[in-house]
Design a protein around this motif. Structure first.
Motif: not given
Length: 377
Positions: A24-27, A64-74, A78-80
């Motif tokens: 699985h991955v963490v968002v 649900s994203l807005s302009d400038g949001d940063i999405v990380r998936v690891t 905790d490895k991106p």
């Protein structure tokens, strides 16, 4: 260095999707974990590439994203994933975000201090490895500029020296370095902005840019050879990627359960790679460090802080990491020594990215090719 962690394929207003061999991955969004999702979707493309035995590695997560949001998936460790973090900007954002966003957005704390030193109203964060904001594009009033953040004193010395003594006089395709700023205990370097996208973002067919990139590397090597005895190389606390790669391979060869044949081949390969000629090199030429302006046909090589005299073929092997060994060697061309360097370093990279390579037919073919090229060179 470790095996591939997966990729983010797409981020849109209502979600993120991609693949990973992890269960699985963490968002996370703006530094805050929002959930995890299992990687069980069918991905025939990943299976065909030999990165998953059954291809059940895909994932999709609603957002649900807005302009400038940063999405990380690891991964759970905790490895991106590749392309993480991902900056979400709508098409009508014209590539800019308001500078006021830095005061209230936790992901932008690293660049908030720039507001006191630069006259700017708009910005866009840029990312380095392994996922931190390493630079910011801003409107200077005289055109767009890029500020590289949190640069250490030794890196400033190396980069400033290299731009003045090598990149500019040699005419290497690279953004112009203007000046540096002291921000507390940190420093920032200000560069011209190059209007291109990383090579990796151009999708299938990026190999068409290889001749242009190779021409720049050849120009760099010629300049380095002509000025080798005069080119002062300031020290750096960073271990070169070549050293890290070789250290990993050597440690693996010494592991108690490593098969005798593979151990012998690794020792042989490392000795041969160590004997290759050293040429002036970028040192970290992955595809995110090559910017391409498809409209003008121009390129720019960026992030030169790992430059040095390295074994011939390493830059190209790093650039083409992920391609099969025979294709990488064919695209590299050049002398027999360069082709051997590309094949040898490709084998070391492939062992990291594809754990099953050692016992595969492709791995055996690449070992045979390395031996043949070594005999010829």
């Amino acid at each position: 260095m470790s095996v591939v962690s997966g990729y983010i394929d797409r981020v849109w207003a209502k979600g993120v999707s991609g693949w990973s061999p992890s269960p699985h991955v963490v968002v996370s969004v703006n530094g805050i974990p929002v959930g995890s999702t299992r990687c069980t979707g069918t991905r025939p493309d990943v299976q065909a590439a030999g990165l998953s035995p059954d291809g059940r590695v895909g994932f999709s997560f609603p957002l649900s994203l807005s302009d400038g949001d940063i999405v990380r998936v690891t991964t759970p460790q905790d490895k991106p994933l590749r392309h993480s973090p991902w900056l979400y900007v709508t098409r009508n954002g014209e590539d800019w975000l308001p500078v006021s966003l830095t005061a209230c957005h936790p992901e932008y704390s690293e660049i908030a201090d720039l507001s006191e030193h630069l006259s700017w109203k708009q910005f866009r964060p840029l990312f380095g490895q392994p996922g931190h904001i390493s630079a910011v594009k801003f409107d200077s009033g005289e055109g767009p500029r890029v500020a590289h953040l949190g640069v250490s004193a030794d890196s400033v010395s190396r980069l400033h020296h290299f731009h003045e003594q090598v990149l500019t006089p040699a005419g290497i395709a690279s953004p112009t370095l203007y000046h540096k700023l002291n921000i507390g205990e940190r420093q920032a370097l200000i560069f011209d902005f190059f209007p291109g996208q990383p090579l990796d973002r151009h999708g299938p067919g990026w190999e068409a840019w290889l001749p242009t990139i190779k021409a720049e590397l050849e120009r760099l090597q010629r300049f380095g050879e002509q000025h080798r005895e005069y080119l002062w190389q300031p020290g750096s606390r960073k271990l070169t990627l070549v050293a890290r790669l070789i250290r990993h391979a050597l440690g693996d060869a010494l592991h108690w359960d490593r098969a005798h044949g593979e151990r012998g081949f690794l020792f042989w390969l490392l000795r041969r790679l160590h004997r290759l000629p050293r040429v002036l090199s970028h040192g970290d030429l992955h595809r995110e460090n090559v910017l391409v302006d498809a409209g003008s046909g121009h390129i720019a090589l960026v992030d030169w802080d790992r430059w040095g005299y390295l074994p011939i073929g390493f830059d190209l092997a790093r650039l083409m990491r992920g391609l099969p060994g025979d294709i990488a060697e064919q695209l590299a061309g050049g002398s027999q020594m360069q082709r051997f360097g590309v094949a040898g370093f490709t084998y070391l990279f492939q062992r990291l990215d594809r754990p099953g390579l050692v016992n595969s037919d492709e791995g055996e073919a690449l070992r045979r090719r390395c031996r043949l090229l070594a005999e010829r060179s």
